[in-house]
Scaffold this active site. Structure first.
Site, short mmCIF file in Angstrom:
data_model
loop_
_atom_site.label_atom_id
_atom_site.label_comp_id
_atom_site.label_asym_id
_atom_site.label_seq_id
_atom_site.Cartn_x
_atom_site.Cartn_y
_atom_site.Cartn_z
N LYS A 42 0.85 -1.20 0.00
CA LYS A 42 0.00 0.00 0.00
C LYS A 42 0.89 1.24 0.00
O LYS A 42 1.81 1.35 0.81
CB LYS A 42 -0.90 0.02 1.24
CG LYS A 42 -2.10 -0.89 1.13
CD LYS A 42 -3.07 -0.64 2.27
CE LYS A 42 -4.24 -1.59 2.19
NZ LYS A 42 -5.13 -1.49 3.37
N GLU B 181 -7.23 -6.31 -1.23
CA GLU B 181 -8.19 -6.02 -0.17
C GLU B 181 -9.65 -6.11 -0.63
O GLU B 181 -10.41 -5.14 -0.52
CB GLU B 181 -7.91 -4.64 0.44
CG GLU B 181 -8.57 -4.50 1.81
CD GLU B 181 -8.12 -3.26 2.56
OE1 GLU B 181 -6.92 -2.99 2.62
OE2 GLU B 181 -9.00 -2.58 3.09
#
Ligand code: GLY
Length: 378
Positions: free
Chosen positions: A147, A250
């Site tokens: 991320k 995710e």
């Protein structure tokens, strides 16, 4: 200590490497040269870790396979974690005539790795990069899993990408010089990881942190207990690597890693509005206690979970009381970037080591939490 791999469909997409010596990042970089030598390396780093960057620079200069093309220091603060800083980084890369074969090495905490990773993932449509995380928070969480991102207005990490570093190089000995409050910010993420998947590590982490809190000489404790700390970091990195390998983007399981974070981001937003000084880890610690409270009130956990977390976190030296009324968190929670159709994927705990995702509105969460949360600030 064994390397840990992150996979996508059976292929290794990132590697986590452990060493007690910062200069050992050089062989890891050399392996990225892939016959293209020397590998042009651009270092982006937190100004506060220039000493470690100099060590890397001098170790790399002895290698014929690497060329350190420049070093760019940034002020790593939440205020500076903006698109403007990312544009400064890419402006510097352009000025240095960095091509598509450029290799970015980011050294610092999560703010630095998030921004450098973001810049690397968009510069010339993406160049390769790797991390040397220098905080406990980055070593256990931020620098693993791909991320990247920056804040927009007062919302955290609103702009970003998911793109994997070639490797994350973890050297626990750099934590011996980390300010204690920053160390504790990472301790909250460490406990978060073991609350998600335990295997005995949660209790070990609480015991280690409790010893640190009580130590007369904390630097000495960190030095003497270096192996134990490295094992805890390795275990946490292994949990995270497993989750990311199963759900890189995710869509499901990775949401578990946000335990305590919906509350934490709202607390951090309130703190900025009030000019209060609360670190991300402190907010996560409080957020996890709130999640335990919500878990009991939503019937996911047996009564007693919150009391257990309160005792463990206090013993570990982490904050547990929310300084704002729960109602004041609702607006920020509703704007959580992971909210879908007004529903937030709250991560609830049934017991340490066991979590489940429960979708509900921020209003419902606030109603369930009621007035138990301390209301010290209106
Ligand atoms: N920090 C949470 C994640 O990487 O998914």
């Amino acid at each position: 200590m064994e390397d840990i791999s992150i996979y996508d469909g059976g292929l290794e997409i990132s590697r986590i490497i452990f060493s007690r010596i910062v200069g050992n990042v050089v062989p890891a970089l050399e392996r990225c040269a892939d016959g293209q030598e020397p590998l042009p390396v651009y270092i982006i780093h937190d100004m506060n870790v220039s000493g470690y960057v100099d060590l890397i620079d001098s170790a790399a200069s002895a290698s014929g396979r690497l060329e350190i093309c420049g070093k760019y220091g940034i002020v790593a603060s939440e205020e500076n974690k903006t698109m403007s800083t990312v544009l400064d980084i890419s402006g510097w890369l352009l000025e240095k005539e960095a091509g598509r074969n450029a290799f970015i090495l980011a050294a610092g905490g999560g703010i630095t790795t998030d921004m450098a990773g973001f810049a690397a993932s968009i510069y010339k449509r993406g160049v390769r990069f790797a991390y040397v995380p220098t905080t406990l928070l980055a070593q256990t969480d931020a620098a693993i899993g791909g991320k990247t991102g920056v804040n927009q207005e007062s919302y955290k990490n609103m702009l970003g990408t998911i793109r994997q570093p070639e490797f994350t190089f973890i050297c626990a000995s750099v934590l011996e010089t980390l300010p204690f409050r920053d160390f504790m910010s990472g301790a909250a993420e460490l406990l978060k990881t073991f609350l998600i998947e335990d295997d005995g590590w949660y209790g070990r982490a609480v015991t280690y942190l409790s010893g640190l809190r009580q130590a007369d000489d904390r630097k000495e404790y960190l030095k003497a207990g270096g192996a134990a700390l490295q094992e805890l970091i390795h275990a946490a990195a292994s949990v995270k690597a497993g989750v990311v390998s199963r759900d890189q983007f995710e869509t499901g399981e990775r949401r578990k890693l946000n335990l305590g974070h919906t509350f934490a981001h709202a607390i951090e937003k309130n703190a900025r509005l009030h000019g209060d000084d609360i670190t991300h880890g402190e907010a996560v610690s409080i957020g996890m206690v709130m999640a335990a409270d919500l878990s009991e009130k939503a019937g996911v956990a047996e009564p007693g979970l919150k009391t257990r977390l309160l005792a463990d976190f206090r013993s570990a030296g982490l904050p547990v009381d929310c300084p704002y009324p729960v109602d004041s968190l609702v607006d920020a929670m509703s704007r959580d970037k992971k909210a879908e159709n007004g529903l937030i994927h709250f991560v609830l705990l049934s017991a340490p080591g066991s979590v489940e995702i429960c979708d509900m509105t921020a209003d419902r969460a606030a109603r369930l939490l009621g007035t138990d949360t301390k209301n010290r600030k209106i």
